[in-house]
Motif scaffolding. Sequence first.
Motif, PDB file in Angstrom:
ATOM      1  N   VAL A  88       0.870  -1.302   0.057  1.00  0.00           N
ATOM      2  CA  VAL A  88      -0.157  -0.121  -0.067  1.00  0.00           C
ATOM      3  C   VAL A  88       0.887   1.298  -0.056  1.00  0.00           C
ATOM      4  CG1 VAL A  88      -1.601   1.230   1.377  1.00  0.00           C
ATOM      5  CG2 VAL A  88      -1.799  -1.179   1.312  1.00  0.00           C
ATOM      6  N   ILE A  89       1.832   1.371   0.658  1.00  0.00           N
ATOM      7  CA  ILE A  89       2.690   2.456   1.056  1.00  0.00           C
ATOM      8  C   ILE A  89       3.455   2.677  -0.283  1.00  0.00           C
ATOM      9  CG2 ILE A  89       4.757   3.123   2.174  1.00  0.00           C
ATOM     10  CD1 ILE A  89       3.576   1.879   4.835  1.00  0.00           C
ATOM     11  N   LYS A  90       4.080   1.618  -1.038  1.00  0.00           N
ATOM     12  CA  LYS A  90       4.848   1.722  -2.077  1.00  0.00           C
ATOM     13  C   LYS A  90       3.992   2.413  -3.238  1.00  0.00           C
ATOM     14  CE  LYS A  90       5.449  -1.612  -4.907  1.00  0.00           C
ATOM     15  NZ  LYS A  90       5.593  -3.065  -5.555  1.00  0.00           N
ATOM     16  N   ASN A  91       2.599   1.839  -3.362  1.00  0.00           N
ATOM     17  CA  ASN A  91       2.024   2.382  -4.498  1.00  0.00           C
ATOM     18  C   ASN A  91       1.530   3.770  -4.211  1.00  0.00           C
ATOM     19  OD1 ASN A  91       2.288   0.112  -6.374  1.00  0.00           O
ATOM     20  ND2 ASN A  91       0.776  -1.071  -5.010  1.00  0.00           N
ATOM     21  N   ALA A  92       1.064   4.002  -3.312  1.00  0.00           N
ATOM     22  CA  ALA A  92       0.755   5.526  -2.676  1.00  0.00           C
ATOM     23  C   ALA A  92       1.740   6.448  -2.721  1.00  0.00           C
ATOM     24  CB  ALA A  92       0.362   5.464  -1.220  1.00  0.00           C
ATOM     25  N   GLN A  93       3.218   6.055  -2.463  1.00  0.00           N
ATOM     26  CA  GLN A  93       4.056   6.737  -2.683  1.00  0.00           C
ATOM     27  C   GLN A  93       4.435   7.151  -4.155  1.00  0.00           C
ATOM     28  OE1 GLN A  93       7.226   4.883  -0.126  1.00  0.00           O
ATOM     29  NE2 GLN A  93       6.799   6.108   1.423  1.00  0.00           N
ATOM     30  N   ILE A  94       4.251   5.994  -4.942  1.00  0.00           N
ATOM     31  CA  ILE A  94       4.341   6.406  -6.344  1.00  0.00           C
ATOM     32  C   ILE A  94       3.361   7.242  -6.816  1.00  0.00           C
ATOM     33  CG2 ILE A  94       3.859   5.248  -8.590  1.00  0.00           C
ATOM     34  CD1 ILE A  94       5.008   2.732  -7.850  1.00  0.00           C
ATOM     35  N   ALA A  95       2.015   7.476  -6.442  1.00  0.00           N
ATOM     36  CA  ALA A  95       0.993   8.384  -6.705  1.00  0.00           C
ATOM     37  C   ALA A  95       1.359   9.618  -6.113  1.00  0.00           C
ATOM     38  CB  ALA A  95      -0.423   8.033  -6.090  1.00  0.00           C
ATOM     39  N   ALA A  96       2.108   9.763  -4.776  1.00  0.00           N
ATOM     40  CA  ALA A  96       2.588  10.961  -4.481  1.00  0.00           C
ATOM     41  C   ALA A  96       3.664  11.659  -5.412  1.00  0.00           C
ATOM     42  CB  ALA A  96       2.903  10.879  -3.105  1.00  0.00           C
ATOM     43  N   GLY A  97       4.809  10.711  -5.747  1.00  0.00           N
ATOM     44  CA  GLY A  97       5.530  11.251  -6.528  1.00  0.00           C
ATOM     45  C   GLY A  97       4.874  11.833  -7.920  1.00  0.00           C
ATOM     46  N   LEU A  98       3.828  11.287  -8.244  1.00  0.00           N
ATOM     47  CA  LEU A  98       3.427  11.769  -9.630  1.00  0.00           C
ATOM     48  C   LEU A  98       2.505  13.071  -9.470  1.00  0.00           C
ATOM     49  CD1 LEU A  98       2.408   8.286 -11.140  1.00  0.00           C
ATOM     50  CD2 LEU A  98       4.218   9.807 -11.901  1.00  0.00           C
ATOM     51  N   CYS A  99       2.069  12.914  -8.289  1.00  0.00           N
ATOM     52  CA  CYS A  99       1.286  14.252  -7.785  1.00  0.00           C
ATOM     53  C   CYS A  99       1.528  14.670  -6.639  1.00  0.00           C
ATOM     54  CB  CYS A  99      -0.345  13.780  -7.913  1.00  0.00           C
ATOM     55  SG  CYS A  99      -1.238  15.199  -7.900  1.00  0.00           S
ATOM     56  N   ASP A 100       2.640  15.544  -6.131  1.00  0.00           N
ATOM     57  CA  ASP A 100       2.830  15.850  -4.711  1.00  0.00           C
ATOM     58  C   ASP A 100       1.978  16.786  -4.194  1.00  0.00           C
ATOM     59  OD1 ASP A 100       3.628  18.091  -6.075  1.00  0.00           O
ATOM     60  OD2 ASP A 100       6.112  17.913  -5.522  1.00  0.00           O
ATOM     61  N   TRP A 102      -1.368  16.544  -4.039  1.00  0.00           N
ATOM     62  CA  TRP A 102      -2.587  15.657  -4.015  1.00  0.00           C
ATOM     63  C   TRP A 102      -2.637  15.053  -2.438  1.00  0.00           C
ATOM     64  CZ3 TRP A 102      -4.725  10.589  -6.702  1.00  0.00           C
ATOM     65  CH2 TRP A 102      -5.921  10.435  -6.537  1.00  0.00           C
ATOM     66  N   ALA A 103      -3.677  15.224  -1.703  1.00  0.00           N
ATOM     67  CA  ALA A 103      -3.398  14.707  -0.330  1.00  0.00           C
ATOM     68  C   ALA A 103      -3.903  13.251  -0.040  1.00  0.00           C
ATOM     69  CB  ALA A 103      -4.427  15.595   0.586  1.00  0.00           C
ATOM     70  N   LEU A 104      -4.674  12.641  -1.092  1.00  0.00           N
ATOM     71  CA  LEU A 104      -5.204  11.480  -0.910  1.00  0.00           C
ATOM     72  C   LEU A 104      -4.020  10.253  -0.686  1.00  0.00           C
ATOM     73  CD1 LEU A 104      -7.077   8.912  -0.662  1.00  0.00           C
ATOM     74  CD2 LEU A 104      -7.127   9.163  -3.351  1.00  0.00           C
ATOM     75  N   PRO A 105      -2.960  10.313  -1.336  1.00  0.00           N
ATOM     76  CA  PRO A 105      -1.584   9.325  -1.454  1.00  0.00           C
ATOM     77  C   PRO A 105      -1.314   9.641   0.094  1.00  0.00           C
ATOM     78  CG  PRO A 105      -1.673  10.534  -3.459  1.00  0.00           C
ATOM     79  CD  PRO A 105      -2.488  11.137  -2.718  1.00  0.00           C
ATOM     80  N   LYS A 106      -0.912  10.610   0.821  1.00  0.00           N
ATOM     81  CA  LYS A 106      -0.535  10.705   1.985  1.00  0.00           C
ATOM     82  C   LYS A 106      -1.380  10.305   3.127  1.00  0.00           C
ATOM     83  CE  LYS A 106       2.834  13.753   0.691  1.00  0.00           C
ATOM     84  NZ  LYS A 106       4.219  13.471   0.451  1.00  0.00           N
ATOM     85  N   ASN A 107      -2.709  10.478   2.722  1.00  0.00           N
ATOM     86  CA  ASN A 107      -3.651  10.055   3.670  1.00  0.00           C
ATOM     87  C   ASN A 107      -3.442   8.412   3.726  1.00  0.00           C
ATOM     88  OD1 ASN A 107      -6.041   9.963   5.604  1.00  0.00           O
ATOM     89  ND2 ASN A 107      -7.097   8.835   4.145  1.00  0.00           N
ATOM     90  N   LEU A 108      -3.462   7.641   2.839  1.00  0.00           N
ATOM     91  CA  LEU A 108      -3.206   6.392   2.471  1.00  0.00           C
ATOM     92  C   LEU A 108      -1.964   5.913   3.058  1.00  0.00           C
ATOM     93  CD1 LEU A 108      -4.613   5.964  -1.150  1.00  0.00           C
ATOM     94  CD2 LEU A 108      -5.668   5.077   0.727  1.00  0.00           C
ATOM     95  N   VAL A 109      -0.880   6.481   2.967  1.00  0.00           N
ATOM     96  CA  VAL A 109       0.509   6.067   3.625  1.00  0.00           C
ATOM     97  C   VAL A 109       0.112   5.980   5.084  1.00  0.00           C
ATOM     98  CG1 VAL A 109       2.779   6.812   4.175  1.00  0.00           C
ATOM     99  CG2 VAL A 109       1.960   6.906   1.928  1.00  0.00           C
ATOM    100  N   GLY A 110      -0.522   7.113   5.573  1.00  0.00           N
ATOM    101  CA  GLY A 110      -0.833   7.164   6.984  1.00  0.00           C
ATOM    102  C   GLY A 110      -1.822   6.008   7.596  1.00  0.00           C
TER     103      GLY A 110
END
Length: 248
Positions: A88-100, A102-110
């Motif tokens: 989950v963290i790996k893929n959420a961080q990919i999303a965050a890297g592509l759109c830094d 956007w808050a959703l990937p950070k929430n998913l990491v949490g």
Amino acid sequence: QRQINSDLEGAGDGPVPTDCLPDQVADLEALRTPLSLLKGGAPSSKRPQDSDALKSLAARVDDNPSNAIFWALLAKAQLQSGQASAEVIKNAQIAAGLCDSWALPKNLVGSAHFADDKGNEAEVAWRSALGLAPDYAAPRFNLALLAVKKKAWQEAVTQLDKLLDKHKHHKSAHLLRAQSHLGLGSLKEAEADARGAIERDGSNANAHVILGQALGQQGKVEDGKAAFCKARVLGHPAGAKLCPDSTP
């Protein structure tokens, strides 16, 4: 793009920053079905539709190397399907890297860190999400949940006050604030929030238990018993324990 953002906002996850939306309609349209399937789920909800969304997204990994929405939804599907937090963290961080922005990937990491009982890491990620989107309900609720776990009742109330100021009809915030007020000994406030939670969902046994506790501690013993008995009818073990057998 408008429809995807509408779908994401309806699920409590949007909107996506405009510069992170793919230009190709097909890249967005293919995400609408898994997005719809994921709506209403929660971490480790493990519903059939969570599994269906994950299968749909996993089949399209090679087609979406630069699509932030795809990677965020994949992480969300994994989280709701009970997959390993590391994935989950790996893929959420990919999303965050592509759109830094956007808050959703950070929430998913949490949420993934929280599932692994890593409260400090979860808090950092959720506060980062709020820094990007101060009105985003999910990370603020999650911070309140973390505070409740720590029995930091006032911190939980503070977060939930801010959340309900912007999201008055949040489905779970009143119940969590009732629990937090109960922890603080603010019994009238706990009663009011428990009643608010029951107004939104009368079948929520936990709300009836908290109401019973708040009433009982105020000396309203019979009203408290009635609330416990309602919880018993709804199948809550505390209701079964606290409701006198002679009370209907």
